[in-house]
Scaffold this motif. Sequence first.
Motif, mmCIF file in Angstrom:
data_model
loop_
_atom_site.group_PDB
_atom_site.id
_atom_site.type_symbol
_atom_site.label_atom_id
_atom_site.label_comp_id
_atom_site.label_asym_id
_atom_site.label_seq_id
_atom_site.Cartn_x
_atom_site.Cartn_y
_atom_site.Cartn_z
ATOM 1 N N UNK A 10 0.813 -1.220 0.000
ATOM 2 C CA UNK A 10 0.000 0.000 0.000
ATOM 3 C C UNK A 10 0.849 1.273 0.000
ATOM 4 N N UNK A 11 2.033 1.200 0.572
ATOM 5 C CA UNK A 11 2.872 2.401 0.651
ATOM 6 C C UNK A 11 3.484 2.780 -0.692
ATOM 7 N N UNK A 12 3.333 1.919 -1.694
ATOM 8 C CA UNK A 12 3.894 2.188 -3.027
ATOM 9 C C UNK A 12 2.825 2.564 -4.048
ATOM 10 N N UNK A 13 1.566 2.505 -3.662
ATOM 11 C CA UNK A 13 0.487 2.728 -4.624
ATOM 12 C C UNK A 13 0.445 4.189 -5.074
ATOM 13 N N UNK A 14 0.284 4.357 -6.379
ATOM 14 C CA UNK A 14 0.225 5.673 -7.000
ATOM 15 C C UNK A 14 -0.445 5.479 -8.374
ATOM 16 N N UNK A 15 -0.755 6.558 -9.085
ATOM 17 C CA UNK A 15 -1.479 6.397 -10.345
ATOM 18 C C UNK A 15 -0.821 5.457 -11.347
ATOM 19 N N UNK A 16 0.519 5.361 -11.342
ATOM 20 C CA UNK A 16 1.181 4.471 -12.296
ATOM 21 C C UNK A 16 1.583 3.133 -11.665
ATOM 22 N N UNK B 19 4.781 12.031 12.094
ATOM 23 C CA UNK B 19 4.361 10.656 11.833
ATOM 24 C C UNK B 19 5.240 10.093 10.720
ATOM 25 N N UNK B 20 5.797 8.921 10.976
ATOM 26 C CA UNK B 20 6.705 8.296 10.025
ATOM 27 C C UNK B 20 6.299 6.842 9.791
ATOM 28 N N UNK B 21 6.747 6.307 8.654
ATOM 29 C CA UNK B 21 6.521 4.905 8.317
ATOM 30 C C UNK B 21 7.861 4.275 7.968
ATOM 31 N N UNK B 22 8.027 3.037 8.378
ATOM 32 C CA UNK B 22 9.210 2.290 7.934
ATOM 33 C C UNK B 22 8.781 0.892 7.509
#
Length: 258
Positions: free
Chosen positions: A164-170, A193-196
Amino acid sequence: MTAPSHNGDNFQTLQYQFAAHVRNPEQNVQPEGIEDRRMNVYRELFYNNVEGFLAGNFPVLKDISSDEYWHRMVRDFFDKHRCHTPYFLEIGQEFIEYVNGDRVVDKEDQPFMAELIHYEWVELALDSSEIELPVEGVDPNGDLLAAHPVQSPLAWSLAYQYPVHCIRPDFLPQEPGDQPTYLIAYRDRQYDVRFMETNPVTARLLYLLSESPEMTGLEALQQIATEMQHPAPEQVIAGGLETLEQLRASGVILGTEV
């Protein structure tokens, strides 16, 4: 034209008609006695408020959606879902309940939508949380193997079938990844707020420590080595200690229990 009575059943009927029309003006007639120009103010105000909060909560979902699909979904949420909270900050959670509840599937729905909106909601939930990080009962420099590592209450271990952290229009994956996606979302002491991205071993480590408040870091790593049937447990322990130190440096681990 005489305005409807504001007493008893007549007023309640007017309220229901007013609310139904504002939620879905195409399906529900406008109440009598109210100028359309004035009704339009309410129609736009209420819808735009809801749409704006959803767009702010779920920017990626909006970015990958066609304009028609996005507004169709927002209108359906506004019309069909009955929120249980008056707070705008909780609209995102209500939208998650709507998507995972009785919502009719749309032909343009992406297979990862439920996971994506949860991932996007997490950021706002952590950012707006009123939980304060503990400063007592924690040794920030404690021995992470000999004592119990204390996880921040503002650090959440997450697992998704889609990246999910990589989802984008392309990048719109139509099938789950070969392996689950493991993430840690956390708010640091600077209120950022951060994500790893992490791995299943680290996720298991954090789970064991959160479920067993008496367990030391060494005991947790020994259990993981046993579960993995690893031929060299000392390697698991050494790698696990390095991971715990990295998590402490980032603020996911606050230190050890005193």
